[in-house]
Design a protein around this motif. Structure first.
Motif, mmCIF file in Angstrom:
data_model
loop_
_atom_site.group_PDB
_atom_site.id
_atom_site.type_symbol
_atom_site.label_atom_id
_atom_site.label_comp_id
_atom_site.label_asym_id
_atom_site.label_seq_id
_atom_site.Cartn_x
_atom_site.Cartn_y
_atom_site.Cartn_z
ATOM 1 N N ALA A 140 -5.821 3.876 -0.603
ATOM 2 C CA ALA A 140 -6.617 3.953 -1.799
ATOM 3 C C ALA A 140 -7.037 5.325 -2.373
ATOM 4 C CB ALA A 140 -7.674 3.055 -2.056
ATOM 5 N N ILE A 141 -7.666 6.038 -1.128
ATOM 6 C CA ILE A 141 -8.210 7.387 -1.463
ATOM 7 C C ILE A 141 -7.096 8.412 -1.583
ATOM 8 C CG2 ILE A 141 -9.209 9.243 -0.054
ATOM 9 C CD1 ILE A 141 -10.993 7.294 1.438
ATOM 10 N N HIS A 182 -11.560 -0.309 -5.885
ATOM 11 C CA HIS A 182 -11.371 -0.701 -4.568
ATOM 12 C C HIS A 182 -12.155 0.328 -3.640
ATOM 13 C CE1 HIS A 182 -7.944 -2.925 -6.314
ATOM 14 N NE2 HIS A 182 -8.087 -3.662 -5.007
ATOM 15 N N ILE A 183 -11.836 1.612 -3.741
ATOM 16 C CA ILE A 183 -12.461 2.686 -2.783
ATOM 17 C C ILE A 183 -14.097 1.989 -2.738
ATOM 18 C CG2 ILE A 183 -13.112 4.990 -2.451
ATOM 19 C CD1 ILE A 183 -10.855 5.587 -3.827
ATOM 20 N N CYS A 210 0.826 -1.064 -0.048
ATOM 21 C CA CYS A 210 0.064 0.052 -0.060
ATOM 22 C C CYS A 210 0.854 1.346 0.089
ATOM 23 C CB CYS A 210 -0.814 -0.121 1.125
ATOM 24 S SG CYS A 210 -2.705 -1.286 1.200
ATOM 25 N N ILE A 268 -14.532 -1.380 -1.053
ATOM 26 C CA ILE A 268 -14.291 -1.535 0.467
ATOM 27 C C ILE A 268 -15.400 -0.844 0.845
ATOM 28 C CG2 ILE A 268 -12.723 -1.050 2.177
ATOM 29 C CD1 ILE A 268 -10.531 -1.297 -0.150
ATOM 30 N N THR A 269 -15.921 0.448 0.655
ATOM 31 C CA THR A 269 -16.756 1.278 1.252
ATOM 32 C C THR A 269 -18.042 0.457 1.399
ATOM 33 O OG1 THR A 269 -15.535 3.148 0.499
ATOM 34 C CG2 THR A 269 -17.662 3.550 1.296
ATOM 35 N N SER A 312 -9.290 -3.137 6.589
ATOM 36 C CA SER A 312 -10.097 -2.407 5.261
ATOM 37 C C SER A 312 -9.952 -0.916 5.313
ATOM 38 C CB SER A 312 -11.482 -2.862 5.462
ATOM 39 O OG SER A 312 -11.568 -4.425 5.184
ATOM 40 N N VAL A 313 -10.109 -0.445 6.591
ATOM 41 C CA VAL A 313 -10.097 0.934 6.847
ATOM 42 C C VAL A 313 -8.497 1.596 6.223
ATOM 43 C CG1 VAL A 313 -10.006 2.912 8.454
ATOM 44 C CG2 VAL A 313 -11.772 0.897 8.583
ATOM 45 N N LEU A 345 -8.511 1.231 2.566
ATOM 46 C CA LEU A 345 -9.217 2.434 2.129
ATOM 47 C C LEU A 345 -8.388 3.699 2.112
ATOM 48 C CD1 LEU A 345 -12.244 3.205 0.876
ATOM 49 C CD2 LEU A 345 -12.627 3.243 3.198
ATOM 50 N N SER A 372 -10.360 3.482 -7.920
ATOM 51 C CA SER A 372 -11.797 3.704 -7.637
ATOM 52 C C SER A 372 -12.656 2.416 -7.342
ATOM 53 C CB SER A 372 -12.429 4.769 -8.561
ATOM 54 O OG SER A 372 -12.367 4.137 -9.758
ATOM 55 N N SER A 385 -3.974 -5.222 -1.067
ATOM 56 C CA SER A 385 -5.482 -5.421 -0.771
ATOM 57 C C SER A 385 -5.795 -7.137 -0.546
ATOM 58 C CB SER A 385 -6.442 -4.867 -1.623
ATOM 59 O OG SER A 385 -7.866 -5.027 -1.124
#
Length: 491
Positions: free
Chosen positions: A354-355, A384-385, A291, A388-389, A347-348, A351, A382, A321
């Motif tokens: 990724a953001i 992934h975002i 990451c 995961i969200t 995951s957080v 995320l 996006s 991920s």
């Protein structure tokens, strides 16, 4: 042969005379006139028909040539063919292919892996060296495949539960490490010499063989030395340094011209860096470093206007991920395909990475040449975002209201995410987000059929149907919003 069988001539002397005789035929073939290709091929075949049965018998029935000597003879036979200044590629092809096949056959027949693996590696290195000098060794591909197979077999035998089988000649861990390292270095050397030194364009075969050699070399080392932290750390450092060097060479030397070499070296850098952070670290540590690499690549892509780095950032993020188990976690809550024991804290973290990476990508204004790569990077990150969200939101709802309709929550969140992607895609003129919403709507429809109809009843099922149907009605209006669809960058 007759004098040897009668005992008049010592066996060792008879074998030596036979070897010299075969080499003389090879030299005659090498010095054949340029227009006598058939004669050269016939003479080289004669040399092979003398040499190969003689080596087989001398290492077997006659017992006058140990394995190392047989391997050395086969290697020398190939080197003589390569260095005889022949103008006939067919001579090198016949001599090299015959030596390679005989070395591999003796490896299996004598159960002696070290000498014949060494012979195959030397032959492969000689073939590559000839290619560096614009010679055309016809057996180059065969040499690469044989070297790959022998090192892979060596790794398999050493890595078996009880070590080398009793029927095989014992071999040390140092020997297998040397073979793995030599295989990787031979073909990395080809990449470096052909691109950096000679500024040549790599062929697809060279790229494929180098990737295979790296996979067998580093993969075999991981297979054999997985329990040795020192060896894994040393391998990881070597791979990471090589990866960084490949990245530097690709972007500094070939980014503006020789695009094929640029992609080859950049891909080599990606593979080596992944190996460098995978070999010495645990799965969770690998996920963290992957990451971080994703964020670093995406921000470097924006800062230095290098869209390929954005693609690599998407690859690192995907690997991180997957290693952290984050990619599959939404499946546990949406489809119940696994248990729910894994912590969602990872995951957080993914995320957040990724953001940050996506912000760097969308801030990067790519030129016409890099637009497609920029959009593919944005699409992957996006995705992934959004994925995961979705999982985190459903997880929070289910745990906030235990006993409620889990399947309905999933459908509501998936359709809500689709509407959000459509609205943001049109508002920000990001066509990849619009493309992504179709995938989420298809997933929501599949879930509605396979989960909601099976597990939900009455009001919960009605809510799922209303939500999905409402999204189907609203999405076309969102995508046709005045002034929103203008200027889309089409993938």
């Amino acid at each position: 042969r007759a004098l040897t069988d009668w005992g008049t001539l010592p066996t060792a002397a008879g074998v030596a005379i036979g070897l010299i005789y075969a080499v003389l035929w090879l030299l005659v073939a090498a010095r054949s006139p340029l227009n006598a290709k058939f004669a050269a091929a016939l003479t080289a075949s004669t040399s092979v028909l003398i040499m190969m049965p003689l080596v087989w018998e001398a290492t077997g029935r006659l017992k006058v040539m140990p394995s190392w000597a047989g391997a050395a003879v086969l290697t020398a036979f190939t080197l003589i063919a390569l260095e005889s200044r022949t103008r006939h590629t067919i001579v090198v092809t016949i001599a090299g292919a015959a030596s390679i096949v005989m070395a591999f056959a003796l490896l299996l027949a004598r159960n002696d892996i070290v000498p014949f693996t060494a012979a195959l590696l030397v032959i492969a290195a000689a073939m590559e060296f000839a290619a560096w000098r614009d010679r055309s060794p016809g057996a180059r591909a065969i040499a690469g495949l044989a070297a790959d197979a022998s090192v892979l077999l060596f790794s398999y035998l050493i890595a078996s539960r009880h070590g080398m089988p009793e029927t095989w000649v014992p071999a040390s861990y140092l020997a297998v490490a040397g073979a793995q390292l030599a295989l990787a270095l031979i073909y990395v050397g080809t990449i470096v010499i052909q691109t950096v030194v000679r500024r040549r364009t790599l062929s697809f075969g060279e790229m494929a063989q180098t990737a295979t050699a790296l996979f067998i070399g580093f993969g075999g080392a991981f297979w054999v030395f997985n329990g040795n932290s020192t060896a894994m750390f040393a391998l990881g450092i070597a791979a990471a340094v090589g990866g960084i060097a490949s990245y530097a060479a690709s972007f500094l030397l070939f980014e503006r011209d020789l695009k094929w070499n640029f992609r080859a070296l950049a891909t080599l850098g990606l593979i080596l860096v992944v190996a460098g952070i995978f070999l010495p670290f645990s799965r969770d540590e690998f996920a963290i470093f992957a990451c971080l690499c994703a964020v670093a690549c995406c921000w470097s892509a924006g800062k230095f206007r290098l869209p390929t780095l954005g693609l690599h950032g998407a690859v690192y993020l995907t690997l991180g991920s997957a290693a952290a188990g984050v990619t599959r976690q939404p499946l546990t809550i949406l489809f119940g395909v696994a248990d729910d024991r894994e912590p969602w804290l990872a995951s957080v973290a993914v995320l957040l990475a990724a953001i940050i990476a996506w912000i760097a990508i969308v801030r990067f204004v790519a030129g016409e040449a890099g637009l497609r790569r920029n959009q593919i990077s944005s699409l992957a990150i996006s995705a992934h975002i959004a994925w995961i969200t979705t999982g985190l939101v459903v997880y929070s709802l289910v745990h906030a209201m235990p006993g409620a309709a889990t399947a309905t929550f999933g459908t509501v969140v998936l359709t809500g995410m689709s509407l959000t992607l459509g609205w943001l895609g049109t508002r920000w003129e990001r066509s990849e987000l619009v493309l992504l919403l179709y995938g989420f709507m298809a997933l929501a429809g599949y879930k509605l059929v396979t989960r909601d109809f099976m597990h939900e009843h009455n009001l919960a099922l009605v809510a799922s149907l209303l939500c999905y149907g409402g999204a189907l009605i609203l999405l076309p209006r969102i995508l046709r919003s005045p002034g929103r669809a203008v200027g889309f960058r089409v993938l």
